[in-house]
Write an enzyme that holds these catalytic residues in place. Structure first.
Site, PDB file in Angstrom:
ATOM      1  N   ASP B  86     -39.643   3.602  33.946  1.00 52.16           N
ATOM      2  CA  ASP B  86     -39.729   2.616  32.873  1.00 52.16           C
ATOM      3  C   ASP B  86     -41.156   2.462  32.345  1.00 52.16           C
ATOM      4  OD1 ASP B  86     -39.469   1.195  35.723  1.00 52.16           O
ATOM      5  OD2 ASP B  86     -40.950   0.106  34.544  1.00 52.16           O
ATOM      6  N   ASP B 155     -42.107   3.566  43.430  1.00 49.68           N
ATOM      7  CA  ASP B 155     -41.418   2.672  42.505  1.00 49.68           C
ATOM      8  C   ASP B 155     -39.973   3.124  42.335  1.00 49.68           C
ATOM      9  OD1 ASP B 155     -40.957   0.762  40.557  1.00 49.68           O
ATOM     10  OD2 ASP B 155     -41.755   1.994  38.941  1.00 49.68           O
ATOM     11  N   SER B 156     -39.407   3.795  43.348  1.00 46.79           N
ATOM     12  CA  SER B 156     -38.027   4.245  43.184  1.00 46.79           C
ATOM     13  C   SER B 156     -37.088   3.080  43.433  1.00 46.79           C
ATOM     14  CB  SER B 156     -37.738   5.408  44.117  1.00 46.79           C
ATOM     15  OG  SER B 156     -38.241   5.138  45.383  1.00 46.79           O
ATOM     16  N   THR B 157     -35.871   3.236  42.934  1.00 46.99           N
ATOM     17  CA  THR B 157     -35.051   2.057  42.739  1.00 46.99           C
ATOM     18  C   THR B 157     -34.252   1.592  43.943  1.00 46.99           C
ATOM     19  OG1 THR B 157     -33.482   3.567  41.718  1.00 46.99           O
ATOM     20  CG2 THR B 157     -34.865   2.248  40.259  1.00 46.99           C
ATOM     21  N   ASP B 158     -33.582   2.499  44.625  1.00 51.40           N
ATOM     22  CA  ASP B 158     -32.518   2.009  45.497  1.00 51.40           C
ATOM     23  C   ASP B 158     -32.423   2.822  46.781  1.00 51.40           C
ATOM     24  OD1 ASP B 158     -30.244   1.059  46.636  1.00 51.40           O
ATOM     25  OD2 ASP B 158     -28.889   1.720  45.055  1.00 51.40           O
TER      26      ASP B 158
END
Lengths: 483, 259
Positions: B86, B155-158
């Site tokens: 993002d 900063d990875s999401t899940d």
């Protein structure tokens, strides 16, 4: 293969229409669509237990199939290019054993390589057949047994012209293939049957780029582990028959040991998987091969590890290589395969198929994603960084050709005594000793125990291999024939 | 008419937001991506059913992963962002003049495109010439890096989704190798409140702990996250987050923050 016909899945469809009828069960299984066992329903789901039903007229009977199961078997035969196919519900072990029971009577000789699965030896214990071991070459760099060469097989056949059959494992667990077509031709010239343990080769039938399958090579019987690369449920399997084998006799042999309450969960999974393979198998396996090749190149770039592939091919003992297999030699980083296998599981939450003295095998299938491959590669790199040793002076899983003194059956049923491992040098073994996985015996009943074999067993134990097959669960003692 | 977006925080708890309209819906090779317009949170981006950030609260996360290590490490020149499709983390980093290069490793191109289109304010972090985007798996990218970065931000999401591999022991080990001898790694540790998340959080911390001599956690309140409460890991080879914290030096930069 008739692709249009392959779109149907008769067992699966019969189950669906049976389910719609909402038949009231006054037959087994006693859980009655799960109502009698709510915890089981909680675990497996209503749909699954609802399909766990018994043989009945609309669903056919595996022991004597006349309708939907017969159709499913015909479709399977068509998909695999076989004359007949049998759905198997007791593992590929039962398929392998049925093949041997079908060709081998007490005292009959069967020619086979020594690196076979334990199910073969167990079948010989049952039927009284005599194993004649053909020489197997070993690649000493990576410590694995290779394929059967045409010359070695020819020599064994010439020395044993009365043998009734040859038995080949192809591809091996590690992906090594023999020259099946030529071996089959040689055997058939001598009126010997050709049995192929194709446990690790379901996919060979659905991708032309991959090595030749048993049926294509003209073999008489092949045991195919559908639940491995084929995608069906664990314990389901198929047995294939070539043109010149009496399929009804084969059915009788299978029925000697097969359950009369065959699971419809297993059979429908075979039916659906066969349809999948026939319709979409080739594109899936192209993808699997690509993932395995990618993993190989990334792992080899780490250094120390050796993920071997087609470069092993030598036209003889490695006639071909199954590129969907990801076998990795680990001793270059100073660790045995079993040590890397344990580290992957305990430290990195990665479960691979097996680790032996020199190698690990990661099973790649249609269920894998590239990000999982990245995890495996990343973990191997980290293991090298954190646990790697420079010590390369290791025992490299050398393969020991045994001396057969008694037939497996004779030895198994002889009077035996338990003797401490170290004192068994020179004695005749009365039981199986193996590391599991991969389940290839170190000793089988009737073989002479040597100092080399004792040292090998001790080394495997020390490195953490799970040793099985013996009366003594700790394998401190071995059952040997009483003198 | 009223449309509600629901995020399942656990099997039995959900966060619901009334949605004015859906701005985007699509499936990339990695995940399902959706963008919604809402009243309180403005635009929200949702990956596989979970709110990743909203216009109203993205600043909290981005400031916390950037300014905390930047206030400790005296000389950051080379930064790696794993994930970060993002652009929000990059946007905060480019405010530091001493940073020379920022690698952003985000495998999902569609996520970057959607962010650029619907969140231009956040994604403007990508426009700085020091920022280089790599469409590649994070583990794969890192395998080639040794002794290269001063700061790595995960900063990875899940930890349960397609970026699962970026919350594993091998990932932290490889990060440690990719960092210089005084490097810092900051990673999001998720929410520690609900049982399953707490177990994942503890496991992450344990894994980091094994790979770095200094490993601490810190926290922030983020309204759109499950339970509204979020943890971060601060792992370092040399600098301690409290002992080496230098507020005077940091304040001298005059960077404006909101959180």
């Amino acid at each position: 293969m008739d692709k249009n016909r392959q779109k149907s899945a008769p067992v699966y469809e019969a189950l669906l229409s049976f389910k719609k009828k909402r038949v009231v069960p006054f037959d087994v299984p006693g859980h009655k669509r799960g109502r009698g066992n709510p915890e089981l329903v909680e675990l497996l789901g209503e749909k699954c237990v609802g399909l766990d039903v018994n043989s009945m007229k609309p669903l056919d009977n595996l022991g004597h199939p006349v309708s939907v199961i017969r159709e499913a078997e015909e479709l399977t035969a068509d998909a695999f290019g076989a004359a007949h196919a049998f759905l198997m519900v007791n593992g590929t072990t039962s398929a392998v054993q049925s093949m041997i029971l079908a060709v081998c009577k007490a005292g009959d000789k069967i020619i086979l390589p020594r690196n076979i699965h334990k199910s073969v030896i167990n079948a010989l214990v049952l039927c009284g057949g005599i194993p004649i071991y053909v020489d197997v070459e070993v690649d000493h760099r990576i410590g694995i047994a290779l394929g059967v060469t045409v010359e070695d097989m020819k020599k064994a056949m010439d020395e044993n012209p009365d043998a009734v059959a040859i038995f080949i494992n192809n591809p091996t667990y590690y992906g090594i293939c023999s020259n099946l077509a030529e071996l089959t031709k040689l055997a058939h010239e001598r009126k010997m049957k050709v049995l192929v343990d194709e446990v690790h080769g379901t996919h060979l039938y659905f991708d032309e780029e991959l090595p030749m399958s048993a049926m294509e090579a003209g073999a008489d019987l092949a045991a195919v582990s559908m639940h491995k690369s084929g995608g069906s449920l664990t314990q389901s399997s198929i047995l294939l028959c070539g043109e010149n084998f009496d399929a009804e006799y084969m059915r009788q042999i299978i029925n000697l040991t097969q359950t009369t309450s065959a699971s419809y969960l297993l059979m429908s999974s075979l039916d659906i998987s066969r349809r999948n393979l026939a319709l979409r198998g080739s594109e899936s396996f192209v993808k699997v091969a690509k993932m395995a090749e990618y993993a190989r190149s990334e792992i080899n770039a780490i250094g120390g590890y050796y993920a071997y592939g087609k470069e092993l091919i030598n036209g003889n003992s490695v006639y071909n290589f199954d590129v969907t297999k990801l076998s990795i030699f680990t001793q270059g980083i100073g660790l045995t395969g079993i040590e890397v296998y344990d580290l992957l599981r305990d430290e990195y939450d990665i479960q691979i198929e097996f680790g032996d003295i020199g190698n690990i095998l990661a099973y790649i299938s249609i269920g894998d994603r590239i990000q999982d491959i990245e995890r495996l590669v990343g973990a191997l790199e980290d293991i090298k960084r954190v646990y790697g040793k420079s010590d390369r002076d290791q025992f490299c899983g050398d393969f020991i050709q045994p001396e057969v003194v008694l037939s497996p059956q004779k030895a198994f049923y002889s009077d035996k005594e338990q003797v401490p491992l170290d004192e068994t040098d020179g004695r005749i073994c009365g039981e199986l000793v193996m590391c599991y996985p991969p389940g290839i015996p170190i000793l089988t009943p009737g073989e002479r125990i040597t100092r080399d074999i004792i040292e090998y067993i001790k080394y495997a134990k020390e490195k953490g291999c799970s040793l099985q097959g013996t009366l003594d669960p700790e394998v401190n003692k071995i059952s040997v024939i009483k003198q | 008419m009223s449309i509600w977006f629901e995020q399942m925080d656990t099997d039995n708890v959900k966060t619901a937001v009334r949605v004015e309209k859906q701005l985007f819906g699509g499936e990339s090779d990695y995940q399902r991506i959706e963008v919604f317009q809402s009243k309180e949170f403005g635009k929200m981006i949702v990956l596989d059913g979970e709110i990743i950030f909203s216009e109203a609260d993205e600043f909290i996360y981005n400031e916390m992963v950037v300014h905390v290590p930047m206030a400790v490490h005296p000389n950051v020149k080379n930064v790696l962002i794993i994930g970060g499709g993002d652009g929000g983390v990059a946007k905060n980093l480019i405010e530091y003049g001493e940073i020379e290069h920022i690698d952003v490793v985000e495998p999902d191109e569609m996520f970057i495109q959607v962010s650029r289109e619907f969140f231009p304010e956040t994604a403007k972090g990508f426009d700085d010439p020091r920022v280089e985007i790599h469409n590649m798996d994070g583990l794969r990218f890192l395998r080639r890096c040794i002794d290269k970065y001063d700061l790595i931000i995960n900063d990875s999401t899940d930890p349960f989704g397609h970026t699962e591999g970026l919350f594993t022991k091998e990932f932290y080990g490889i990060c440690s190798r990719a960092l210089r001898e005084d490097g810092i790694m900051v990673s999001q540790h998720g929410t520690p409140f609900y049982d399953e998340d707490e177990a994942a959080f503890r496991a992450m911390h344990r894994k980091v702990y094994k790979c770095f001599p200094i490993s601490r956690v810190y926290q922030a309140a983020i309204p759109t996250c499950p339970s509204g409460y979020w943890m971060f890991g601060f792992a370092s080879k040399k600098y301690h987050p409290l002992i080496d914290f230098n507020p005077v030096r940091w304040k001298a930069r005059g960077i404006k923050t909101w959180y």
